[in-house]
Design an enzyme around this catalytic site. Sequence first.
Site, short mmCIF file in Angstrom:
data_model
loop_
_atom_site.label_atom_id
_atom_site.label_comp_id
_atom_site.label_asym_id
_atom_site.label_seq_id
_atom_site.Cartn_x
_atom_site.Cartn_y
_atom_site.Cartn_z
N GLY A 77 0.84 -1.20 0.00
CA GLY A 77 0.00 0.00 0.00
C GLY A 77 0.87 1.24 0.00
O GLY A 77 1.99 1.22 0.52
N GLN A 108 2.61 10.03 1.36
CA GLN A 108 3.92 9.39 1.46
C GLN A 108 4.85 9.77 0.31
O GLN A 108 6.06 9.61 0.41
CB GLN A 108 3.78 7.86 1.50
CG GLN A 108 3.09 7.36 2.76
CD GLN A 108 2.97 5.85 2.76
OE1 GLN A 108 2.03 5.30 2.20
NE2 GLN A 108 3.94 5.17 3.34
N CYS A 160 5.29 -0.09 7.45
CA CYS A 160 4.92 1.05 6.61
C CYS A 160 6.15 1.48 5.83
O CYS A 160 7.24 1.55 6.40
CB CYS A 160 4.42 2.19 7.51
SG CYS A 160 3.94 3.66 6.58
N LEU A 161 5.97 1.77 4.55
CA LEU A 161 7.12 2.18 3.73
C LEU A 161 7.74 3.48 4.23
O LEU A 161 8.90 3.74 3.96
CB LEU A 161 6.71 2.31 2.26
CG LEU A 161 6.27 1.00 1.58
CD1 LEU A 161 5.89 1.25 0.13
CD2 LEU A 161 7.36 -0.05 1.68
N HIS A 187 -5.14 1.17 7.30
CA HIS A 187 -3.81 1.77 7.37
C HIS A 187 -3.65 2.89 6.33
O HIS A 187 -3.17 3.98 6.65
CB HIS A 187 -2.77 0.66 7.15
CG HIS A 187 -1.35 1.09 7.14
ND1 HIS A 187 -0.41 0.60 8.02
CD2 HIS A 187 -0.67 1.97 6.34
CE1 HIS A 187 0.77 1.16 7.78
NE2 HIS A 187 0.64 1.99 6.76
N GLU A 188 -4.09 2.62 5.09
CA GLU A 188 -3.94 3.62 4.03
C GLU A 188 -4.87 4.81 4.25
O GLU A 188 -4.48 5.96 4.02
CB GLU A 188 -4.18 2.99 2.65
CG GLU A 188 -3.19 1.89 2.27
CD GLU A 188 -1.73 2.27 2.50
OE1 GLU A 188 -1.36 3.43 2.27
OE2 GLU A 188 -0.96 1.39 2.93
N HIS A 238 -3.42 7.19 6.66
CA HIS A 238 -2.41 8.08 6.07
C HIS A 238 -3.04 9.36 5.54
O HIS A 238 -2.44 10.43 5.60
CB HIS A 238 -1.70 7.39 4.90
CG HIS A 238 -0.50 6.57 5.30
ND1 HIS A 238 0.60 7.10 5.93
CD2 HIS A 238 -0.21 5.26 5.09
CE1 HIS A 238 1.51 6.14 6.12
NE2 HIS A 238 1.03 5.01 5.63
NI NI Z 1 1.96 3.14 5.63
#
Ligand code: NI
Length: 181
Positions: A56, A61, A103-104, A145-146, A149
């Site tokens: 994701g 991000q 998470c990236l 989660h997304e 963000h």
């Molecule tokens: Ni994330």
Amino acid sequence: MSTAILQPANTTLPILMPPNPILRGRTRKVDPSNIEQVRALLPAMFATMYAAPGIGLAAPQIGVGLRFAIIDLMTDNAKAPVVLINPEIIRVSEDWAVREEGCLSLPNQYADVSRPARVAVRYQDPDDATHEIEAEGLLSACLQHEIDHLDGVLFVDHLSALKRNMLMRKLAKEIKAMAAG
Ligand code: NI
């Protein structure tokens, strides 16, 4: 699925990390005035997510303050890209589930996160069609989660302060080490 996503992109985008304030900001709704900008970003965004690799990636991000995210759970190693434009959670289950998340934007940091076990989410796709999906398991956690963000929330915000501080200190050290080469 929009054809824009299927075009290969060779370039990947830098993924923001804390304490970049864009990760903590709120996002603006995607509307006719910025949908072309969203469509144009999708190939590079998918390339970035697949290269990471991750399942994701939300617009903040990559430094974009718009309300959209992409996901692909890569079930059975097959690509199934999904673009979530203006996603909203319309129902949650009463029971909760715990799942390990990463998470990236927080490389190499993982923790068990507790969230509603099932959610129903409404979103638009890049061709402006509205979808409603019900999810459980990994997809449910990934969607939540997304969408977090897009509201400036990171998975660590769901942890105890003690756990969160520990993880963020570890991350800061790693970022410093990465910068030092
Ligand atoms: Ni994330």
